[in-house]
Design a protein around this motif. Structure first.
Motif, short mmCIF file in Angstrom:
data_model
loop_
_atom_site.label_atom_id
_atom_site.label_comp_id
_atom_site.label_asym_id
_atom_site.label_seq_id
_atom_site.Cartn_x
_atom_site.Cartn_y
_atom_site.Cartn_z
N PRO A 76 0.83 -1.21 0.00
CA PRO A 76 0.00 0.00 0.00
C PRO A 76 0.86 1.26 0.00
O PRO A 76 1.86 1.34 0.70
CB PRO A 76 -0.80 -0.11 1.31
N GLY A 77 0.49 2.21 -0.83
CA GLY A 77 1.19 3.49 -0.86
C GLY A 77 2.54 3.46 -1.53
O GLY A 77 3.27 4.45 -1.50
N CYS A 78 2.91 2.35 -2.12
CA CYS A 78 4.21 2.24 -2.78
C CYS A 78 4.23 3.16 -3.99
O CYS A 78 3.28 3.22 -4.76
CB CYS A 78 4.48 0.80 -3.20
N ASN A 79 5.34 3.87 -4.15
CA ASN A 79 5.49 4.81 -5.23
C ASN A 79 5.95 4.09 -6.50
O ASN A 79 6.82 3.22 -6.45
CB ASN A 79 6.51 5.87 -4.82
N CYS A 80 5.42 4.50 -7.62
CA CYS A 80 5.75 3.90 -8.91
C CYS A 80 7.23 4.11 -9.26
O CYS A 80 7.77 3.37 -10.08
CB CYS A 80 4.85 4.49 -9.99
N ASP A 81 7.88 5.09 -8.66
CA ASP A 81 9.30 5.34 -8.94
C ASP A 81 10.16 4.11 -8.65
O ASP A 81 11.15 3.87 -9.33
CB ASP A 81 9.83 6.52 -8.12
N ARG A 82 9.79 3.35 -7.64
CA ARG A 82 10.56 2.13 -7.31
C ARG A 82 10.48 1.12 -8.44
O ARG A 82 11.46 0.46 -8.78
CB ARG A 82 10.07 1.54 -5.99
N VAL A 83 9.31 0.99 -9.02
CA VAL A 83 9.13 0.08 -10.15
C VAL A 83 9.88 0.62 -11.37
O VAL A 83 10.54 -0.13 -12.07
CB VAL A 83 7.63 -0.11 -10.47
N LEU A 84 9.80 1.91 -11.56
CA LEU A 84 10.50 2.53 -12.68
C LEU A 84 12.01 2.33 -12.59
O LEU A 84 12.66 1.98 -13.59
CB LEU A 84 10.18 4.04 -12.73
#
Length: 136
Positions: A76-84
């Protein structure tokens, strides 16, 4: 909630039964509850998880990386930047592999051309290159 057998899950996800078992052993999917008969009772959500794993692997992500992506997917609340960042790292990895493959292709094409000009395997440049310490 729909309950599926391992065979149904495998068919819907487009994988083999052994693949489902493998991902279960590796902790990529949770071990499902069992019926009194001992058969596993998978939820339909597992099909989506398996498709996610399969697609990520097709894009070159390792099982460790897939596990990380799956974790980010449900955090929950994880930022897409980490995936990017992980995706950009994978892009760089793919570019490096492409460079290596192009180099390999060039060497193989050179060896194949040289081999067409020879007759016997004793004078074969391909076999000679494979047997040399430098390897080409």
């Amino acid at each position: 909630m729909e309950s599926l057998t391992i065979g149904q899950v495998a068919r819907r996800a487009g994988v083999g039964v052994e693949t489902v078992r493998f991902y279960e052993r590796r902790g990529l999917i949770q071990e499902p509850p069992r019926r009194e008969s001992g058969y596993r009772q998978f939820s339909a959500d597992v099909v989506d998880q398996l498709r996610f794993i399969k697609r990520a692997q097709e894009l070159g992500f390792s099982l460790r990386e897939v596990r990380e992506l799956m974790s980010l997917r449900v955090t929950p609340g994880c930022n897409c930047d980490r995936v990017l960042r992980r995706t950009e790292a994978k892009i760089e990895d793919v570019k490096a592999r492409i460079r290596v493959l192009r180099r390999m292709r060039g060497i193989l094409e050179t060896l194949a051309k040289a081999c067409r000009e020879r007759g016997t395997t004793t004078a074969c440049p391909i076999l000679a290159a494979l047997g040399s310490k430098g390897g080409g």
